[in-house]
Scaffold this active site. Structure first.
Site, short mmCIF file in Angstrom:
data_model
loop_
_atom_site.label_atom_id
_atom_site.label_comp_id
_atom_site.label_asym_id
_atom_site.label_seq_id
_atom_site.Cartn_x
_atom_site.Cartn_y
_atom_site.Cartn_z
N THR A 165 0.85 -1.19 0.00
CA THR A 165 0.00 0.00 0.00
C THR A 165 0.88 1.24 0.00
O THR A 165 1.93 1.27 0.65
CB THR A 165 -0.90 -0.01 1.25
N GLY A 166 0.47 2.27 -0.74
CA GLY A 166 1.18 3.53 -0.67
C GLY A 166 1.37 4.18 -2.03
O GLY A 166 1.09 3.59 -3.08
N SER A 167 1.91 5.41 -2.00
CA SER A 167 2.03 6.21 -3.21
C SER A 167 3.09 5.70 -4.17
O SER A 167 3.04 6.00 -5.36
CB SER A 167 2.33 7.67 -2.83
N GLY A 172 5.93 -0.67 0.53
CA GLY A 172 6.69 0.53 0.84
C GLY A 172 7.18 0.51 2.27
O GLY A 172 6.99 -0.45 3.01
N LYS A 209 6.82 0.96 9.35
CA LYS A 209 5.73 1.05 8.39
C LYS A 209 4.44 1.41 9.12
O LYS A 209 4.35 1.28 10.32
CB LYS A 209 5.54 -0.29 7.65
N GLY A 210 3.47 1.86 8.34
CA GLY A 210 2.17 2.18 8.93
C GLY A 210 1.73 3.60 8.74
O GLY A 210 0.66 4.00 9.21
N GLY A 266 0.57 4.83 6.17
CA GLY A 266 -0.69 4.79 5.42
C GLY A 266 -1.83 4.14 6.17
O GLY A 266 -2.95 4.08 5.65
N GLU A 320 -0.53 -5.32 6.28
CA GLU A 320 0.78 -5.37 5.62
C GLU A 320 1.70 -6.36 6.34
O GLU A 320 2.40 -7.16 5.71
CB GLU A 320 1.41 -3.98 5.61
N LYS A 377 13.83 7.94 3.04
CA LYS A 377 13.40 6.95 4.04
C LYS A 377 14.58 6.19 4.63
O LYS A 377 14.40 5.39 5.54
CB LYS A 377 12.43 5.95 3.38
#
Length: 299
Positions: A95-97, A152, A164-165, A167, A173, A191
């Site tokens: 998930t993510g851009s 991501g 992570k998280g 989003g 995930e 990052k």
């Protein structure tokens, strides 16, 4: 499927390049740093990754075309991650851009190249995107174990540990990553950190537990613990809340911190991904590089 193949130049840290094309970068040692190939003289050369004490880095230099915008970098990195995809795989779709470009590229490979894969989405947003692209989907219950997950990250350190998280999909995930034979992270060089924690550590908690959990966390979290969304709380796909914890760059032992947090009743999941990541596809202004963890599942 054979996941050991990787694009372009392979650097194993002993001063030798193994290459399928002519490599013009001098041999170097990763004792201190691995460096990106800089194709734009106006951009200062910077370390691609700071080597840990265990020198756990394998470095692959891939697409080195200079890119001007963050969105271009995300697109190129997301597409490059598909070099790990093989016909017949079961793939965790993150998930993510940035990951959206990986999902889009997998959709193109299916429609134009006849790729046959099954995807397991980590969020409702990714599920909707994958369905719109004609990617066959399944659930983790039906498809596990998965061959690979591509996702991501909000931070990654020299030992390939992750936060992570950001989003809000950290629980799904993490569940998908844990059921995968390998994990590839796609991120830009912002990052990359030496110590985790500058990005607020997300936790998923039960709706009725967040205040008590927050109070217990505040006893050892050096900064604030905030409910994401404040008076209009963000609600996860699992109908939970997210607490964002301001630890700062202090997380030197992420495994111990994860265990401490998970001992608090009401915590559903912690946004620390320990010993799950095997490779990072990293975008920087000078191009896209892939870093493999030495001794990892893709080594």
């Amino acid at each position: 499927p054979d996941l050991r193949l990787a694009p372009d130049h392979l650097h194993r840290g002993e001063g030798t390049f193994l290459s399928v094309v002519h490599c013009q970068q001098p041999s170097c040692s990763l004792t201190f740093t691995a460096r990106c190939t800089n194709m734009n003289p106006s951009v200062p050369n910077r370390p691609c990754f700071l080597a840990s004490k265990s020198e756990s880095i394998i470095h692959i230099l891939s697409h080195r075309r200079y890119m001007n915008t963050v969105e271009e970098l995300k697109r190129e990195a997301g597409k490059t991650a598909c070099s790990f995809v093989r016909d017949g795989m079961k793939i965790g779709l993150g998930t993510g851009s940035t990951i959206k470009y990986t999902v889009i590229e997998i959709g193109r490979m299916i429609s134009e190249e006849g790729l046959e894969v099954i995807g397991v989405p980590t969020s409702e947003a990714t599920k909707e995107l994958a369905e719109s692209l004609g990617i066959p989907l399944s659930t983790i219950e039906k498809a596990s174990p998965l061959d690979i997950t591509i996702d991501g990250a909000d931070e990654f350190d020299p030992d390939f540990q992750l936060i992570k998280g950001g989003g809000g999909a950290l629980t799904r995930e993490k569940r998908v990553a844990a059921k995968s034979e390998a994990m590839v992270v796609v991120a830009d060089d912002r990052k990359q950190v030496t110590t985790l924690g500058a990005f607020d550590l997300p936790l998923e908690v039960g709706k009725n537990d967040w205040q008590r959990v927050s109070a217990e966390l505040q006893e050892f979290c050096p900064g604030q613990v905030n409910l994401r969304g404040g008076n209009s709380p963000y609600v996860t796909d699992n109908d939970g809340y997210i607490l964002d914890c301001q630890f700062g760059s202090t997380i030197t032992d992420p495994a111990s911190l994860e265990n401490q947090i998970k001992s608090i009743e009401g915590v559903v999941e912690v946004g620390l991904f320990i010993d799950m990541c095997d490779a990072v596809v990293m975008a920087s202004p000078s191009g896209v590089s892939t870093l493999l963890k030495q001794g990892g599942r893709l080594d």
